[in-house]
Design an enzyme around this catalytic site. Sequence first.
Site, PDB file in Angstrom:
ATOM      1  N   GLY A  33      21.078  31.139  10.001  1.00 23.52           N
ATOM      2  CA  GLY A  33      20.304  32.085  10.805  1.00 23.52           C
ATOM      3  C   GLY A  33      20.813  32.115  12.236  1.00 23.52           C
ATOM      4  O   GLY A  33      21.091  31.070  12.820  1.00 23.52           O
ATOM      5  N   ASN A  58      20.815  22.985   9.092  1.00 24.56           N
ATOM      6  CA  ASN A  58      20.947  21.986   8.025  1.00 24.56           C
ATOM      7  C   ASN A  58      21.971  22.355   6.969  1.00 24.56           C
ATOM      8  O   ASN A  58      22.828  21.551   6.608  1.00 24.56           O
ATOM      9  CB  ASN A  58      19.575  21.780   7.376  1.00 24.56           C
ATOM     10  CG  ASN A  58      18.592  21.163   8.343  1.00 24.56           C
ATOM     11  OD1 ASN A  58      18.801  20.050   8.794  1.00 24.56           O
ATOM     12  ND2 ASN A  58      17.561  21.911   8.728  1.00 24.56           N
ATOM     13  N   THR A  71      19.544  25.876  15.562  1.00 23.79           N
ATOM     14  CA  THR A  71      18.504  26.563  14.802  1.00 23.79           C
ATOM     15  C   THR A  71      17.253  26.663  15.646  1.00 23.79           C
ATOM     16  O   THR A  71      16.954  25.742  16.413  1.00 23.79           O
ATOM     17  CB  THR A  71      18.135  25.878  13.462  1.00 23.79           C
ATOM     18  OG1 THR A  71      17.026  26.569  12.868  1.00 23.79           O
ATOM     19  CG2 THR A  71      17.755  24.401  13.637  1.00 23.79           C
ATOM     20  N   ASP A 119      14.484  26.407  14.440  1.00 30.36           N
ATOM     21  CA  ASP A 119      13.489  25.540  13.782  1.00 30.36           C
ATOM     22  C   ASP A 119      13.454  24.127  14.341  1.00 30.36           C
ATOM     23  O   ASP A 119      12.497  23.389  14.075  1.00 30.36           O
ATOM     24  CB  ASP A 119      13.795  25.452  12.276  1.00 30.36           C
ATOM     25  CG  ASP A 119      13.570  26.774  11.580  1.00 30.36           C
ATOM     26  OD1 ASP A 119      13.905  26.884  10.389  1.00 30.36           O
ATOM     27  OD2 ASP A 119      13.070  27.718  12.220  1.00 30.36           O
ATOM     28  N   ARG A 128      -7.660  39.309  13.055  1.00 29.09           N
ATOM     29  CA  ARG A 128      -6.456  40.123  12.959  1.00 29.09           C
ATOM     30  C   ARG A 128      -5.235  39.202  12.974  1.00 29.09           C
ATOM     31  O   ARG A 128      -5.329  38.076  13.470  1.00 29.09           O
ATOM     32  CB  ARG A 128      -6.352  41.091  14.160  1.00 29.09           C
ATOM     33  CG  ARG A 128      -7.408  42.177  14.181  1.00 29.09           C
ATOM     34  CD  ARG A 128      -7.232  43.203  13.078  1.00 29.09           C
ATOM     35  NE  ARG A 128      -8.136  44.334  13.201  1.00 29.09           N
ATOM     36  CZ  ARG A 128      -9.382  44.368  12.748  1.00 29.09           C
ATOM     37  NH1 ARG A 128      -9.889  43.276  12.143  1.00 29.09           N
ATOM     38  NH2 ARG A 128     -10.140  45.449  12.889  1.00 29.09           N
ATOM     39  N   TYR A 162      11.442  38.010  13.435  1.00 31.22           N
ATOM     40  CA  TYR A 162      12.806  37.888  13.959  1.00 31.22           C
ATOM     41  C   TYR A 162      12.904  38.089  15.466  1.00 31.22           C
ATOM     42  O   TYR A 162      13.961  37.826  16.055  1.00 31.22           O
ATOM     43  CB  TYR A 162      13.734  38.839  13.202  1.00 31.22           C
ATOM     44  CG  TYR A 162      13.860  38.418  11.761  1.00 31.22           C
ATOM     45  CD1 TYR A 162      12.928  38.852  10.823  1.00 31.22           C
ATOM     46  CD2 TYR A 162      14.821  37.508  11.368  1.00 31.22           C
ATOM     47  CE1 TYR A 162      12.982  38.404   9.519  1.00 31.22           C
ATOM     48  CE2 TYR A 162      14.886  37.067  10.060  1.00 31.22           C
ATOM     49  CZ  TYR A 162      13.961  37.515   9.139  1.00 31.22           C
ATOM     50  OH  TYR A 162      14.014  37.055   7.856  1.00 31.22           O
TER      51      TYR A 162
END
Length: 346
Positions: A17, A117, A139, A141, A264, A270
């Site tokens: 990504g 990873n 990343t 993440d 909501r 992205y």
Amino acid sequence: MGKTVRGQRIGILTAGGDCPGINAAIRGVGKTAIVKYGMTLVGISDGFTGMIHKEFRELSEHDLSGILTLGGTILGTSREKPFKSSGKSKNEISKPVLIREHYEQMGLDCLVCIGGNGTLKTAHLLSLEGLNVIGIPKTIDNDVWGTDLTFGFDSAVNIATEAIDRLHSTANSHKRIMIIEVMGHNAGWIALYSGIAGGGDVILIPEIEYDEKKIAEYLLHRVNDNKPYSIVVVAEGIKNPGKDCSSAQYLSKRINELTGLESRETVLGYIQRGGTPSPMDRVLATRYGAAAAHLIAQRDFGKMVALKNNDIIPVPLSEVAGKLKLVGPKDPLVIKAMDMGTSFGI
Ligand code: F6P
């Protein structure tokens, strides 16, 4: 620093990504390699796909100008996993064999792999095949084992926090429960940091299994305590019994069903991976890139550059491959948030 070797020819690829900061890392490797060590830089297109199809171009120092602040990756990326799937390409030669052949045909002395990873695991497997590789942890993440931080994470937390800040005013105006879903398939680092930075009342992460009823009780308690709106920050990878809907959509529906409160949801998606890197990510990516070039000059291969207590150190890829850095249920940040009354759904 030991003896260094000048004039090497190094390949660089970006895989997995994308995220803000990749171009800063490419620039950090490239400028250090070219200016300090007289190396030749070869940019490989679209991650490991470019190694399989031998798609590459030499990068001059001029090519590295103006990319520090650029989002995305000038090389392109892919999620190609050469050691997975059929593993075979055209004329039945295995992808790892093709990569090794092309590495030699391209005259590379080393391959720099910028990724998360999956990329770092592939880099390790290629090093077992005899290629000289260096990994750079990337990343949003922040779930790469062996490093305190991956670049991309700070930018994503900035973006998510700004979104959460904006949700407070609309939640308050309508007295609603606002659920925001941030990225993080396996690890809840973005949800944890942006949830705390944005004043989230409930933070749900994949590592801590939540109980819908506990969340409902907590939100109703807040209403009774004259706090008519709440912000719920969830990582995309939390338990989601909903069919064909996002975690945020599922939770929004369940919270309304269990509490009667209006809710909501927003899925940030992205946006967290786009745009210019934060200054901290620019600096971290540059530090990683320069450190990678130094390791190559010392011919210290099979390593990932990592951040440990603000020092950049080399970590063997063999120790990183196949592992994830997850949020521990007793992580100090989790405990601090809990002590302040933040709910983790338990
Ligand atoms: O690995 C980074 C990441 O953004 C994850 O947070 C997310 O789940 C995944 O990539 C999305 O993958 P893709 O870009 O292939 O849709």
